[in-house]
Design a protein around this motif. Structure first.
Motif, mmCIF file in Angstrom:
data_model
loop_
_atom_site.group_PDB
_atom_site.id
_atom_site.type_symbol
_atom_site.label_atom_id
_atom_site.label_comp_id
_atom_site.label_asym_id
_atom_site.label_seq_id
_atom_site.Cartn_x
_atom_site.Cartn_y
_atom_site.Cartn_z
ATOM 1 N N MET A 76 47.493 43.616 45.441
ATOM 2 C CA MET A 76 48.109 42.344 45.175
ATOM 3 C C MET A 76 49.288 42.212 44.171
ATOM 4 N N VAL A 77 50.321 41.420 44.288
ATOM 5 C CA VAL A 77 51.337 41.533 43.387
ATOM 6 C C VAL A 77 50.716 40.539 42.205
ATOM 7 N N ALA A 78 51.009 40.938 40.793
ATOM 8 C CA ALA A 78 50.500 40.145 39.866
ATOM 9 C C ALA A 78 51.160 38.756 39.871
ATOM 10 N N ARG A 79 50.701 37.896 40.162
ATOM 11 C CA ARG A 79 51.225 36.530 40.259
ATOM 12 C C ARG A 79 50.503 35.744 38.842
ATOM 13 N N LEU A 80 51.431 34.686 38.406
ATOM 14 C CA LEU A 80 51.111 33.992 37.291
ATOM 15 C C LEU A 80 50.490 32.638 37.886
ATOM 16 N N VAL A 81 49.300 32.567 37.573
ATOM 17 C CA VAL A 81 48.554 31.185 38.197
ATOM 18 C C VAL A 81 48.153 30.227 37.045
ATOM 19 N N LEU A 82 48.625 29.041 37.254
ATOM 20 C CA LEU A 82 48.437 28.064 36.209
ATOM 21 C C LEU A 82 47.032 27.163 36.779
ATOM 22 N N VAL A 83 45.854 27.253 36.214
ATOM 23 C CA VAL A 83 44.600 26.736 36.411
ATOM 24 C C VAL A 83 44.367 25.346 35.425
ATOM 25 N N ILE A 84 44.497 24.132 36.334
ATOM 26 C CA ILE A 84 44.188 22.843 35.381
ATOM 27 C C ILE A 84 42.931 22.526 35.994
ATOM 28 N N GLU A 85 42.007 22.544 35.050
ATOM 29 C CA GLU A 85 40.323 22.068 35.370
ATOM 30 C C GLU A 85 39.692 21.757 34.197
ATOM 31 N N HIS A 86 39.511 20.147 33.970
ATOM 32 C CA HIS A 86 38.715 19.788 32.921
ATOM 33 C C HIS A 86 37.413 20.251 32.446
ATOM 34 N N GLU A 87 36.709 20.867 33.548
ATOM 35 C CA GLU A 87 35.392 21.420 33.255
ATOM 36 C C GLU A 87 35.506 22.989 32.912
ATOM 37 N N ALA A 88 35.082 23.069 31.595
ATOM 38 C CA ALA A 88 35.155 24.206 30.982
ATOM 39 C C ALA A 88 34.388 25.425 31.943
ATOM 40 N N CYS A 89 33.328 25.231 32.469
ATOM 41 C CA CYS A 89 32.615 26.365 33.015
ATOM 42 C C CYS A 89 33.298 26.697 34.307
ATOM 43 N N ILE A 90 33.782 25.956 35.322
ATOM 44 C CA ILE A 90 34.513 26.110 36.313
ATOM 45 C C ILE A 90 36.037 26.887 35.779
ATOM 46 N N ARG A 91 36.516 26.468 34.795
ATOM 47 C CA ARG A 91 37.823 26.955 34.388
ATOM 48 C C ARG A 91 37.392 28.496 34.168
ATOM 49 N N GLU A 92 36.554 28.898 33.476
ATOM 50 C CA GLU A 92 36.052 30.154 33.298
ATOM 51 C C GLU A 92 35.725 30.982 34.371
ATOM 52 N N VAL A 93 34.974 30.305 35.605
ATOM 53 C CA VAL A 93 34.746 31.172 36.711
ATOM 54 C C VAL A 93 36.249 31.478 37.529
ATOM 55 N N LEU A 94 37.071 30.400 37.747
ATOM 56 C CA LEU A 94 38.215 30.359 37.966
ATOM 57 C C LEU A 94 39.323 31.680 37.519
ATOM 58 N N GLU A 95 39.075 31.564 36.118
ATOM 59 C CA GLU A 95 39.973 32.704 35.534
ATOM 60 C C GLU A 95 39.309 33.836 35.859
ATOM 61 N N ALA A 96 38.078 34.269 35.859
ATOM 62 C CA ALA A 96 37.271 35.484 35.910
ATOM 63 C C ALA A 96 37.655 36.081 37.426
ATOM 64 N N CYS A 97 37.486 35.147 38.380
ATOM 65 C CA CYS A 97 37.518 35.685 39.789
ATOM 66 C C CYS A 97 38.951 35.920 40.073
ATOM 67 N N LEU A 98 39.863 35.153 39.525
ATOM 68 C CA LEU A 98 41.486 35.136 39.979
ATOM 69 C C LEU A 98 42.035 36.413 39.147
ATOM 70 N N ARG A 99 41.396 36.850 37.828
ATOM 71 C CA ARG A 99 41.946 37.723 37.140
ATOM 72 C C ARG A 99 41.276 39.180 37.487
ATOM 73 N N ASP A 100 39.988 38.973 37.922
ATOM 74 C CA ASP A 100 39.206 40.467 37.933
ATOM 75 C C ASP A 100 39.475 40.746 39.240
ATOM 76 N N LEU A 101 39.234 39.758 40.221
ATOM 77 C CA LEU A 101 39.261 40.104 41.880
ATOM 78 C C LEU A 101 40.933 40.153 42.406
ATOM 79 N N GLY A 102 41.626 39.086 41.876
ATOM 80 C CA GLY A 102 42.799 39.007 42.443
ATOM 81 C C GLY A 102 43.798 39.671 41.693
ATOM 82 N N GLY A 103 43.657 40.333 40.484
ATOM 83 C CA GLY A 103 44.621 40.986 39.724
ATOM 84 C C GLY A 103 45.814 40.093 39.109
ATOM 85 N N TRP A 104 45.597 38.771 39.255
ATOM 86 C CA TRP A 104 46.537 37.702 38.566
ATOM 87 C C TRP A 104 46.408 37.631 37.211
#
Length: 126
Positions: free
Chosen positions: A1-29
């Motif tokens: 996959m192409v390294a894309r820059l993804v802005l995640v706007i989420e007020h719940e810290a635990c969901i932000r962390e999950v989104l960051e980890a899966c999109l960074r580690d599995l998506g390569g973004w």
């Protein structure tokens, strides 16, 4: 996959962390995190994301105004916005487009397939 820059706007810290980890580690973004819509708007100008993921259920008092400002940015720079919501599954794709969103990620989402789902929704090649 192409390294894309993804802005995640989420007020719940635990969901932000999950989104960051899966999109960074599995998506390569590259992931940029914001805990509020207002913060996300400021980060847009600094980071120039390829896509914005936003949970609109937020405690911000001026959330609707901030969302409209975010949509203006999205239109100006051709940056798609994907809604993250547990309540958006009843919206049609046409209605989402009318509201200014490129698509929806339903909560709960599957972290293992999330980057693939985003790529398919936006027409990004793997």
């Amino acid at each position: 996959m192409v390294a894309r820059l993804v802005l995640v706007i989420e007020h719940e810290a635990c969901i932000r962390e999950v989104l960051e980890a899966c999109l960074r580690d599995l998506g390569g973004w590259i992931i940029v995190l914001a805990s509020s819509i207002k913060e996300g708007i400021n980060l847009c100008e600094q980071q120039r994301p390829d896509v914005i993921l936003i949970d609109t259920s937020t405690p911000e008092i001026d959330a609707l105004l901030f969302i409209e400002e975010l949509k203006f940015y999205s239109t100006k720079y051709f940056v798609p916005i994907l809604l993250i919501s547990s309540r958006a599954n009843w919206l049609s794709a046409e209605r989402l487009r009318q509201m200014g969103f490129a698509g929806v990620i339903n909560k709960p989402f599957n972290p293992l397939t999330l980057s693939q789902h985003i790529s398919q929704t936006l027409g990004w090649s793997a």
